[in-house]
Each structure stands twice: as structure tokens, then as C-alpha cells.
Scaffold this motif. Structure first.
Motif, PDB file in Angstrom:
ATOM      1  N   TYR A  77      14.369  72.327  77.387  1.00 39.25           N
ATOM      2  CA  TYR A  77      13.640  73.103  78.391  1.00 39.25           C
ATOM      3  C   TYR A  77      14.561  73.512  79.538  1.00 39.25           C
ATOM      4  O   TYR A  77      14.533  74.659  79.991  1.00 39.25           O
ATOM      5  N   GLU A  78      15.365  72.570  80.045  1.00 41.25           N
ATOM      6  CA  GLU A  78      16.300  72.878  81.129  1.00 41.25           C
ATOM      7  C   GLU A  78      17.260  73.988  80.713  1.00 41.25           C
ATOM      8  O   GLU A  78      17.528  74.911  81.481  1.00 41.25           O
ATOM      9  N   GLN A  79      17.783  73.900  79.491  1.00 41.84           N
ATOM     10  CA  GLN A  79      18.725  74.908  79.008  1.00 41.84           C
ATOM     11  C   GLN A  79      18.067  76.286  78.980  1.00 41.84           C
ATOM     12  O   GLN A  79      18.651  77.278  79.420  1.00 41.84           O
ATOM     13  N   ARG A  80      16.850  76.351  78.481  1.00 38.73           N
ATOM     14  CA  ARG A  80      16.157  77.643  78.416  1.00 38.73           C
ATOM     15  C   ARG A  80      15.887  78.194  79.811  1.00 38.73           C
ATOM     16  O   ARG A  80      16.049  79.396  80.045  1.00 38.73           O
ATOM     17  N   MET A  81      15.444  77.330  80.724  1.00 38.22           N
ATOM     18  CA  MET A  81      15.166  77.798  82.079  1.00 38.22           C
ATOM     19  C   MET A  81      16.441  78.300  82.749  1.00 38.22           C
ATOM     20  O   MET A  81      16.416  79.328  83.441  1.00 38.22           O
ATOM     21  N   GLU A  82      17.557  77.601  82.549  1.00 35.49           N
ATOM     22  CA  GLU A  82      18.834  78.029  83.127  1.00 35.49           C
ATOM     23  C   GLU A  82      19.264  79.390  82.580  1.00 35.49           C
ATOM     24  O   GLU A  82      19.901  80.173  83.272  1.00 35.49           O
ATOM     25  N   ARG A  83      18.917  79.683  81.338  1.00 35.59           N
ATOM     26  CA  ARG A  83      19.274  80.954  80.705  1.00 35.59           C
ATOM     27  C   ARG A  83      18.259  82.058  81.002  1.00 35.59           C
ATOM     28  O   ARG A  83      18.419  83.189  80.547  1.00 35.59           O
ATOM     29  N   GLY A  84      17.179  81.712  81.700  1.00 38.84           N
ATOM     30  CA  GLY A  84      16.143  82.691  81.987  1.00 38.84           C
ATOM     31  C   GLY A  84      15.236  82.977  80.810  1.00 38.84           C
ATOM     32  O   GLY A  84      14.593  84.024  80.757  1.00 38.84           O
ATOM     33  N   GLN A  85      15.172  82.037  79.872  1.00 30.62           N
ATOM     34  CA  GLN A  85      14.331  82.185  78.683  1.00 30.62           C
ATOM     35  C   GLN A  85      13.059  81.369  78.862  1.00 30.62           C
ATOM     36  O   GLN A  85      13.049  80.358  79.570  1.00 30.62           O
ATOM     37  N   PRO A  86      11.971  81.770  78.199  1.00 29.36           N
ATOM     38  CA  PRO A  86      10.750  80.973  78.304  1.00 29.36           C
ATOM     39  C   PRO A  86      10.922  79.625  77.601  1.00 29.36           C
ATOM     40  O   PRO A  86      11.605  79.517  76.580  1.00 29.36           O
ATOM     41  N   VAL A  87      10.301  78.597  78.160  1.00 35.74           N
ATOM     42  CA  VAL A  87      10.306  77.261  77.564  1.00 35.74           C
ATOM     43  C   VAL A  87       9.514  77.297  76.262  1.00 35.74           C
ATOM     44  O   VAL A  87       9.911  76.718  75.263  1.00 35.74           O
ATOM     45  N   ALA A  88       8.398  77.981  76.297  1.00 36.77           N
ATOM     46  CA  ALA A  88       7.521  78.196  75.144  1.00 36.77           C
ATOM     47  C   ALA A  88       6.791  79.508  75.426  1.00 36.77           C
ATOM     48  O   ALA A  88       6.924  80.081  76.513  1.00 36.77           O
ATOM     49  N   ASN A  89       6.027  79.972  74.482  1.00 40.06           N
ATOM     50  CA  ASN A  89       5.318  81.241  74.629  1.00 40.06           C
ATOM     51  C   ASN A  89       4.455  81.238  75.899  1.00 40.06           C
ATOM     52  O   ASN A  89       3.518  80.463  76.013  1.00 40.06           O
ATOM     53  N   GLY A  90       4.817  82.084  76.861  1.00 40.26           N
ATOM     54  CA  GLY A  90       4.048  82.204  78.095  1.00 40.26           C
ATOM     55  C   GLY A  90       4.370  81.169  79.156  1.00 40.26           C
ATOM     56  O   GLY A  90       3.779  81.170  80.223  1.00 40.26           O
ATOM     57  N   ILE A  91       5.318  80.273  78.891  1.00 40.63           N
ATOM     58  CA  ILE A  91       5.689  79.231  79.860  1.00 40.63           C
ATOM     59  C   ILE A  91       7.145  79.445  80.247  1.00 40.63           C
ATOM     60  O   ILE A  91       8.042  79.273  79.427  1.00 40.63           O
ATOM     61  N   TRP A  92       7.358  79.820  81.507  1.00 41.52           N
ATOM     62  CA  TRP A  92       8.709  80.134  81.974  1.00 41.52           C
ATOM     63  C   TRP A  92       9.368  78.983  82.697  1.00 41.52           C
ATOM     64  O   TRP A  92      10.583  78.962  82.857  1.00 41.52           O
ATOM     65  N   ALA A  93       8.601  78.023  83.159  1.00 43.95           N
ATOM     66  CA  ALA A  93       9.180  76.890  83.874  1.00 43.95           C
ATOM     67  C   ALA A  93       8.296  75.672  83.684  1.00 43.95           C
ATOM     68  O   ALA A  93       7.076  75.778  83.530  1.00 43.95           O
ATOM     69  N   ILE A  94       8.949  74.528  83.657  1.00 47.12           N
ATOM     70  CA  ILE A  94       8.244  73.258  83.518  1.00 47.12           C
ATOM     71  C   ILE A  94       9.055  72.212  84.269  1.00 47.12           C
ATOM     72  O   ILE A  94      10.283  72.306  84.350  1.00 47.12           O
ATOM     73  N   GLU A  95       8.376  71.274  84.862  1.00 50.74           N
ATOM     74  CA  GLU A  95       9.083  70.226  85.603  1.00 50.74           C
ATOM     75  C   GLU A  95       9.709  69.246  84.616  1.00 50.74           C
ATOM     76  O   GLU A  95       9.061  68.794  83.669  1.00 50.74           O
TER      77      GLU A  95
END
Length: 114
Positions: A68-86
């Protein structure tokens, strides 16, 4: 970066909905518990479960928070419709991520040491 807080109850419900080797939503919580969770939260749970089911065998061995951290750092969604998660990942004082890597492969051990 703004992080969306995922409530503990939502995670508990998500954990109860999937058991090893089962499909999405195989073990549904009682209907009265679902009534207390918003439709948006249920959709997020479904998206996270669906994302986990698409992982490669190698990704299945990696802590979800790292992915999840890697995706958020790349500006990619964590999952469909979820762009950030703690996430709750440990960082050193100088800002680098602390990870625990375990392997039984001598080749990997040698490459990590190098």
C-alpha cells in the motif's frame, strides 16, 4: 500526504469475511453487524479483498502495508477507488523504512549482505 483512516471495526469485519482458501465474502458477519457499517465502508472492504486476490505468489508474501505504501508513493490507487490508507510502518530517525527480511535461500542472503 493525507491518509484515510480505516476504522478498526471495518478491518475486523474484513478479516472475518475472508478465511484462507475461501472466496470473497465466504464467511459473512451477521446482518445486524453489517447494518452498522456504511455502504462506502463495505465497498472499501470489498475493494481491498478483491485487490488481495489479484496478488502474485511473491506479493502474497509481502506485508500489505508495504504494498500500500509503495502504491501511494507512486500515486497509484491502493485498491479500486481507494487512493490512500493509513499504515503503521516503522521508520528510522533518518526517515528510511525499517523492514524485517527473512529468507532460507543462501543466494538471497548473500545478495542482501552485499
Amino acid at each position: 500526504m493525507t491518509r484515510v483512516r480505516v476504522l478498526g471495526v471495518v478491518l475486523l469485519v474484513a478479516a472475518g469475511m475472508v478465511s484462507p482458501g475461501s472466496g470473497i465474502g465466504a464467511a459473512q458477519p451477521p446482518a445486524d453487524q453489517l447494518a452498522d457499517i456504511s455502504a462506502e465502508a463495505l465497498a472499501q472492504i470489498d475493494a481491498l479483498i478483491a485487490e488481495k486476490e489479484t496478488r502474485t505468489p511473491a506479493q502474497q508474501k509481502i506485508d500489505s502495508q508495504l504494498l500500500y505504501e509503495q502504491r501511494m508513493e507512486r500515486g497509484q490507487p491502493v485498491a479500486n477507488g481507494i487512493w490512500a490508507i493509513e499504515t503503521d510502518l516503522p521508520y528510522a530517525g533518518d526517515g528510511h523504512l525499517i523492514v524485517d527480511v527473512q529468507t532460507r535461500d543462501p543466494g538471497v542472503t548473500a545478495r542482501l549482505a552485499a
